[in-house]
Scaffold this motif. Structure first.
Motif, PDB file in Angstrom:
ATOM      1  N   UNK A   1      -4.655   6.363  -4.540  1.00  0.00           N
ATOM      2  CA  UNK A   1      -4.772   7.621  -4.231  1.00  0.00           C
ATOM      3  C   UNK A   1      -5.177   8.442  -4.218  1.00  0.00           C
TER       4      UNK A   1
ATOM      5  N   UNK B   1      -2.250   7.973  -0.346  1.00  0.00           N
ATOM      6  CA  UNK B   1      -0.733   8.432  -1.211  1.00  0.00           C
ATOM      7  C   UNK B   1       0.469   7.548  -0.468  1.00  0.00           C
ATOM      8  N   UNK B   2       0.456   6.951   0.681  1.00  0.00           N
ATOM      9  CA  UNK B   2       1.010   5.950   0.811  1.00  0.00           C
ATOM     10  C   UNK B   2       1.610   4.457   0.514  1.00  0.00           C
TER      11      UNK B   2
ATOM     12  N   UNK C   1      -0.619   0.277   3.315  1.00  0.00           N
ATOM     13  CA  UNK C   1       0.209   0.370   4.607  1.00  0.00           C
ATOM     14  C   UNK C   1       0.250   1.640   5.475  1.00  0.00           C
ATOM     15  N   UNK C   2      -1.232   2.230   5.241  1.00  0.00           N
ATOM     16  CA  UNK C   2      -1.537   3.116   6.323  1.00  0.00           C
ATOM     17  C   UNK C   2      -2.407   2.617   7.476  1.00  0.00           C
TER      18      UNK C   2
ATOM     19  N   UNK D   1      11.060   4.348  -0.705  1.00  0.00           N
ATOM     20  CA  UNK D   1      10.090   4.510  -2.107  1.00  0.00           C
ATOM     21  C   UNK D   1       9.121   2.835  -2.404  1.00  0.00           C
TER      22      UNK D   1
ATOM     23  N   UNK E   1       6.594   0.885   1.824  1.00  0.00           N
ATOM     24  CA  UNK E   1       5.385   0.222   1.719  1.00  0.00           C
ATOM     25  C   UNK E   1       4.763  -0.723   0.953  1.00  0.00           C
TER      26      UNK E   1
ATOM     27  N   UNK F   1       3.998   5.063   5.650  1.00  0.00           N
ATOM     28  CA  UNK F   1       3.525   5.115   4.350  1.00  0.00           C
ATOM     29  C   UNK F   1       2.503   7.111   4.487  1.00  0.00           C
ATOM     30  N   UNK F   2       3.531   7.718   5.303  1.00  0.00           N
ATOM     31  CA  UNK F   2       2.902   9.567   5.657  1.00  0.00           C
ATOM     32  C   UNK F   2       4.172   9.966   5.076  1.00  0.00           C
TER      33      UNK F   2
ATOM     34  N   UNK G   1       6.133  12.311  -1.156  1.00  0.00           N
ATOM     35  CA  UNK G   1       6.909  12.399  -2.638  1.00  0.00           C
ATOM     36  C   UNK G   1       6.276  13.160  -3.597  1.00  0.00           C
TER      37      UNK G   1
END
Lengths: 157, 791
Positions: free
Chosen positions: A28, A34-35, A75-76, A102, A105, B26-27, B30
């Motif tokens: 992250x 940040x996914x 996940x990305x 939330x 992922x 994941x795009x 948050x």
């Protein structure tokens, strides 16, 4: 500081990291991945699940230095990048297996590992397989349905 | 609504969600994903004791730590921090104690903020917390509500005269909505009294709360993981003295709320105070353990309830006395939560008389406030449980007893003993369908057999025939209940020059799928493709007015505003079309996005063509302003009353105490369904939440006031293995009080499920003389109940 060489979502990175840095924080904060998200501090929620050398791992439970020399998929990096979703992502969309999204992922990454081990899981297999990933929105019913539907799609392809 | 051969109506279609694309890849935005140039990180030192005076606090050590920019205690903000606001003092004399966002000289619950460190990185900020010295002089923890109300009890807030915040009362004789309760209690042929406990629960949304504050001149931009950006903006201005026009609040992607993010939080205020003090953007993201102890909790009531009936089972009176544990402070709507249940204890039944009295009590625990259902799960649990107890007392079948007393479908609209009018419903239809789906009669037979052969695993059958009130509005009613806010909702629909459509909504979704649902409504109303509609929300700059998302109000209030605004767009477009087509407005027909002249084939304009014409404005009709935009503000005339029948079959192992849900069937009636996929999803999640309260979740405090269930290890949010597969179905009794016919759905499951499950557990154990099992019905509690009869 310790040097790590790690491949994340197909890109090779070389970084100096504090030995105490968790993999999830490395993803992250250093890589901007940040996914992958953090939902708890006890390893219970599974929101931070990624694949390390193809096996699902809660990235809060691994140090960044432990990922040295390994290949991480988040996940990305799950879909091929040609615009099409991975069958599990597609099934989550089709079956309304997410609400706030939330946990998604981590849930998807766990489901991928589950399907790698068991390409044709029963409902009970799926519930067992995603037990380490908490979802507060869906009651899991549509998640179970999505994983089974992804299994069928992946067998066909 | 323009269903045509070419395009079926969008309303009613199981559209897949627009929101999903970013969420499954994941795009997502948050709050914790946000990084601003020069941004610093804040960590909070929290009280390890429940109740104490702070005799000294020294943050200077933290300032010496690497990477630390600043460290603060409550002393640094005592003159500017205002008080965390309470918007619902339920009586004229409700006591609302001062609630600093960072404690100055006293802490009143474990987890209260006492100091804050700002550093270059989160890790450095957290590391520096250990260099802060705080001396606490312990005060007695106050944990038991009944003890707290004793005359000589130590007080949570020494400056107050007692630990009671308020007493709120309703009595049908005095209100004129029924007979005097005392008369009915005196005349009663059968009386059943029970004490039920609603345990304290924690919302446990999956995304921990996070706030980023960017100070800019006199103002701030605040990104926060909140359900209520609009409310936060106004209350932040009132409490902190920042001019409202200088505050922009953005709720980006929000990872669940369940009422837990229906709050104006100490963390949001503290991050703002700190960011303004250091003059740099600051981020604060809580850890899960911080969230468990500092985010407000829910429920926590002691309910003393008496029901009276005639010998043949007609309900006559209901007398309810509640103690509500508010925790240490009155947060945003803390005092009002039990009052939301005051109009719901009677459920779907007819009574001659009703009394409800609630005392709000302060303790040295985390404050309580809204958690999914907020007041209505508590009420529904009590009535549905005591109806089963009355059935046992009368020797009647619990379903027959319900049928005998509920409002029948031909009696709507029906004004209940609380004075509230239910507009529509069909309890018979929902119940009959549920009984059929679960195969009730077969289960009854199996239960009899297993009882007869003393099976160690007993089958229990639980019923919950519930209604609830939601769609938090109308403003006039909220005012009458002394709620400070309004209940209207606003929407804007803008047809852009290219014919695409922007919808602005004052609701603030965090999983409910409003982007999808609102697109469906607008596509139908304006006659554009679903894909062409974009929904904007969650930013007070783009969506300046609204009351946000809670209380199952998005569809029942917000969607109606959207629909009304879209209809106004069509009206305006019709005037432009009539002008351009040189026809009378009365001769313009509108269908499927096309405005045509009756009787003149080929004379037509599409909504897209009209949008460009209105944008260019070369030839507008007299008095019509350029553009095809419209705004609507909708304030409903009434609350919404979804209902349903939930049936649950459990296997209870009498040797281990383990409860397994074998079948769960729910037939809900939420009025018109806009998107069945989303409605079913809401029901699933609500039922899961309700089951969790019945079987798994409880916030437990030890004798010193420490939360002993402060992580997801000890606080049992159910996993996929802990929950059954649900069978859902619907009946449709459209709401008659709004033009869409919709009723709320976000909370129904959480309201209905808990009593269905506990009734099933108690039913399984009734042959053992058990008449109640306290929630959560853990294996230990069930086993003890089997051993000793009733607890």
């Amino acid at each position: 500081m310790t040097q790590v060489d790690v491949k994340v979502d197909g890109v090779a990175y070389r970084d100096d990291v504090e030995p105490r840095m968790l993999l999830v924080h490395y993803l992250r904060e250093r890589l901007g991945k940040v996914g992958t998200v953090v939902g708890c501090d006890t390893g219970n929620c599974g929101a931070c699940t990624v694949a390390v050398d193809g096996r699902s791992v809660k990235s809060c439970s691994l140090l960044a230095v432990q990922a040295d020399g390994r290949e991480v998929t988040t996940i990305e990096g799950l879909s091929d990048g040609d615009g099409a979703l991975h069958p599990v992502q597609q099934a989550f969309h089709d079956e309304h297996a997410l609400q706030c999204g939330f946990c998604t992922p981590g849930m998807i990454m766990s489901a991928c590992d589950l399907l790698r081990e068991n390409p044709n899981p029963t409902e009970a297999d799926v519930r067992q397989g995603i037990e380490g990933n908490l979802c507060r929105c869906t009651g899991y019913q549509n998640i179970v349905r999505a994983v089974q539907s992804a299994a069928k799609a992946m067998v066909r392809s | 609504m323009t269903a045509t051969a070419e395009r079926p109506a969008e309303i009613g279609q199981a559209r897949k969600r627009k929101e999903d694309a970013r969420l499954v890849t994941g795009r997502t935005m948050w709050t914790d994903n946000l990084t601003l140039p020069g941004m610093l990180h804040m960590a909070i030192l929290r009280s390890p004791v429940a109740h104490a005076r702070i005799t000294s606090i020294d943050v200077s050590g933290a300032r010496q730590r690497p990477g630390v920019i600043a460290a603060f205690s409550g002393q640094d903000f005592k003159d500017v921090q205002g008080s965390i606001p309470c918007a619902w003092p339920v009586t004229e004399d409700t006591v609302v104690p001062n609630h600093p966002s960072i404690a100055v000289d006293q802490v009143n619950h474990v987890g209260e903020a006492v100091a804050a460190v700002v550093a270059r990185s989160k890790a450095e900020a957290q590391d520096a917390l250990e260099a802060i010295d705080v001396d606490y002089e312990p005060l007695a923890p106050i944990l038991d509500m009944e003890a707290a109300l004793a005359d000589d009890a130590p007080r949570v807030h020494p400056e107050l005269s007692s630990n009671k915040s308020y007493t709120w009362a309703f009595e049908s004789g005095a209100a004129g909505s029924g007979r005097p309760i005392e008369d009915v209690l005196r005349e009663a042929e059968v009386t059943v009294t029970r004490r039920f406990r609603q345990q304290r629960i924690i919302p446990a949304f999956m995304e921990p709360r996070s706030t980023v504050v960017l100070p800019e001149g006199d103002g701030v931009t605040v990104w926060s993981s909140t359900q209520i950006p609009h409310v936060l903006r106004t209350l932040m201005s009132l409490s902190l003295g920042i001019p409202e026009q200088k505050i922009r609040v953005i709720a980006p992607d929000v990872g669940g709320g369940f009422g837990g993010k229906l709050q104006v939080t100490p963390e949001e205020f503290l991050t703002t105070l700190v960011a303004r003090r250091v003059g740099k953007p600051v981020k604060y993201t809580e850890s899960r353990s911080e969230s468990m102890m500092s985010c407000h909790h829910g429920r926590d009531q002691i309910q003393d309830i008496t029901i009276t009936a005639t010998q043949d089972g007609r309900f006559t009176g209901l007398d309810v006395h509640i103690l509500s544990d508010m925790g240490a402070y009155a947060r945003l709507i803390t005092p009002g939560i039990p009052i939301l249940g005051a109009f719901m204890f009677n459920g779907i039944y007819k009574f001659d008389a009703y009394r409800f009295v609630c005392d709000g009590v302060f303790t040295t625990k985390t404050p309580t406030d809204a958690v999914r259902g907020a007041g209505r799960p508590e009420a529904t649990f009590a009535i549905e449980r005591i109806v089963d107890e009355l059935a046992a007392e009368l020797g009647m079948d619990p379903m027959q007893l319900r049928r005998k007393n509920w409002i029948s479908h031909d009696e709507f609209p029906f004004t209940t003993v609380t004075g509230i009018t239910y507009d529509s419903g069909n309890y018979e239809a929902a119940t009959d369908r549920a009984l059929e789906l679960i195969q009730w009669d077969e289960l009854k037979k199996e239960q009899a057999e297993r009882r007869a052969r003393h099976d160690t695993v007993q089958l229990g059958l639980g019923i919950s025939t519930f209604s609830e009130l939601c769609g938090w509005a109308p403003s006039r009613l909220l005012g009458a209940l002394r709620y400070a806010g309004g209940g209207w909702e606003q929407a804007t629909v803008r047809v852009l020059p290219t014919g695409k459509v922007e919808v602005v909504t004052g609701t603030s979704p965090h999983g409910q799928g409003n982007e999808t649902t609102w697109s469906q409504i607008v596509a139908d109303r304006v006659g554009v493709p679903f894909e062409d509609v974009e929904v904007l929300h969650g930013d007070t700059q783009t969506s300046p007015r609204g009351w946000d998302t809670y209380g199952s109000r998005s569809a029942a209030v917000g969607a109606v505003a959207v629909s009304n605004a879209a209809l106004r767009v069509v009206e305006k477009a019709k005037r432009v079309a009539a002008h351009l087509l040189e026809a009378s407005e009365d001769d313009i027909e509108f269908a499927d996005g096309k405005f045509s002249v009756r009787g003149s084939p080929g004379a037509e304009k599409t909504i897209q063509e009209l949008a460009f014409e209105a944008f260019a404005a070369h030839d507008m009709p007299e008095g019509v302003e350029p553009n095809l935009d419209a705004e609507a503000t909708y304030d409903p005339v009434a609350l919404s009353f979804p209902h349903g029948t939930h049936l649950c079959a459990v296997d209870v192992d009498t040797e281990t105490g383990r409860t397994t849900i074998r079948k769960y069937v729910c037939v809900d009636d939420v009025g018109t369904v806009i998107n069945p996929l989303i409605v079913d999803g809401q029901v699933h999640g609500g039922v899961a939440h309700g089951i969790a309260q019945a079987l798994y979740e409880e916030a437990v405090f030890d004798d010193d006031g420490n939360l002993t269930t402060g992580t997801l290890v000890d606080y049992l949010v159910p996993s996929a293995l802990d929950l059954p597969s649900f069978t859902t179905d619907r009946t449709v009794s459209p709401a008659t009080t709004n033009p869409l016919g919709v009723k709320g759905v976000g909370e129904t499951g959480a309201i209905a499920a808990t009593p269905a499950v506990v009734n099933a557990v108690v039913d399984a154990l009734r042959p053992f003389g058990v008449t109640d099992v306290r929630m959560p019905c853990t294996p230990e509690r069930v086993w003890r109940a089997v051993q000793g009869g009733s607890e």
